[in-house]
Design a protein around this motif. Structure first.
Motif, PDB file in Angstrom:
ATOM      1  N   ARG A  96       0.483  -1.270  -0.098  1.00 42.59           N
ATOM      2  CA  ARG A  96       0.160  -0.103  -0.171  1.00 42.59           C
ATOM      3  C   ARG A  96       1.222   1.046  -0.193  1.00 42.59           C
ATOM      4  O   ARG A  96       0.470   2.155  -0.281  1.00 42.59           O
ATOM      5  N   THR A 101      -3.232   2.726  -4.740  1.00 41.02           N
ATOM      6  CA  THR A 101      -4.238   3.319  -5.937  1.00 41.02           C
ATOM      7  C   THR A 101      -5.126   1.674  -5.991  1.00 41.02           C
ATOM      8  O   THR A 101      -6.115   1.722  -6.475  1.00 41.02           O
ATOM      9  N   VAL A 103      -6.839  -1.123  -4.123  1.00 44.49           N
ATOM     10  CA  VAL A 103      -7.679  -1.398  -2.614  1.00 44.49           C
ATOM     11  C   VAL A 103      -6.991  -2.963  -3.139  1.00 44.49           C
ATOM     12  O   VAL A 103      -7.655  -3.286  -1.458  1.00 44.49           O
ATOM     13  N   ASN A 132     -10.114   7.363   1.102  1.00 44.04           N
ATOM     14  CA  ASN A 132      -9.625   7.391  -0.408  1.00 44.04           C
ATOM     15  C   ASN A 132      -9.849   6.118  -1.842  1.00 44.04           C
ATOM     16  O   ASN A 132      -9.500   6.534  -2.761  1.00 44.04           O
ATOM     17  N   TYR A 133     -10.501   5.544  -1.265  1.00 41.85           N
ATOM     18  CA  TYR A 133     -10.936   4.592  -2.029  1.00 41.85           C
ATOM     19  C   TYR A 133     -12.528   4.578  -2.151  1.00 41.85           C
ATOM     20  O   TYR A 133     -13.590   3.874  -2.160  1.00 41.85           O
ATOM     21  N   ASP A 136     -15.148   2.916  -4.897  1.00 37.86           N
ATOM     22  CA  ASP A 136     -15.001   1.389  -4.950  1.00 37.86           C
ATOM     23  C   ASP A 136     -15.940   0.835  -3.779  1.00 37.86           C
ATOM     24  O   ASP A 136     -15.561   0.405  -2.242  1.00 37.86           O
TER      25      ASP A 136
END
Length: 172
Positions: A96, A101, A103, A132-133, A136
């Motif tokens: 990470r 980027t 996930v 950050n995600y 998703d």
């Protein structure tokens, strides 16, 4: 290079034996190709040959020109399969840090925490990284699954509603 690409395609299709044959040919041409050794490690993991996977990923790391998130993630997967969850978490954290980027690195780290009966820490990690995600649904889905496991139906429902808002994602 073509053989390596073909091997990757075969691996993605679940044809590990065919991928291994093509990898043998690719490595005969370039025995120091880190991508070939990385794919070899993935194939060996699928075959359940963790010692061979460990050797292949060590060679990928040796031949790589620098730190590589994919190599760290595969090292994490190998450690996870061996039951070495602390080591796996460390590798996933490294992955990470190298590439924030993807996930999957976050999800794998959280799943290892859950496997260690640290679901509170896993949920905190996922909540912390949620922004950050934000595009998703997988993060929300895992939060929901952990909440269900912990008996927190309200948090699970909230998480699964968030997943459903994304549309075509199957949360379970």
């Amino acid at each position: 290079k073509v053989k390596l690409q073909m091997a990757g395609q075969q691996f993605e299709r679940g044809q590990t034996a065919e991928a291994l044959k093509l990898l043998d040919e690719a490595l005969a041409w370039d025995s120091e190709n880190p991508a070939a050794h990385l794919l070899l490690a993935r194939c060996r993991i699928e075959d359940g040959k963790l010692s061979a996977a460990t050797r292949a990923i060590a060679q990928a790391a040796e031949y790589s020109t620098g730190a590589d998130a994919d190599i760290a993630a595969v090292q994490g997967l190998i450690a996870e399969r061996k039951g070495e969850l602390d080591a796996a978490i460390g590798y996933y954290q490294q992955a990470r840090q190298l590439d924030d980027t993807v996930v999957g690195y976050l999800l794998s780290e959280a799943e290892c925490l859950v496997a260690q009966s640290k679901s509170r820490e896993a949920r905190a990690l996922l909540d912390e990284q949620l922004l950050n995600y934000d595009n998703d649904p997988s993060v929300h889905a895992l939060i929901g699954e952990i909440a269900l496991r912990d008996g927190d139906s309200i948090a699970a429902a909230r998480a699964f509603r968030a997943v459903l808002a994304f549309g075509d994602h199957d949360p379970v």
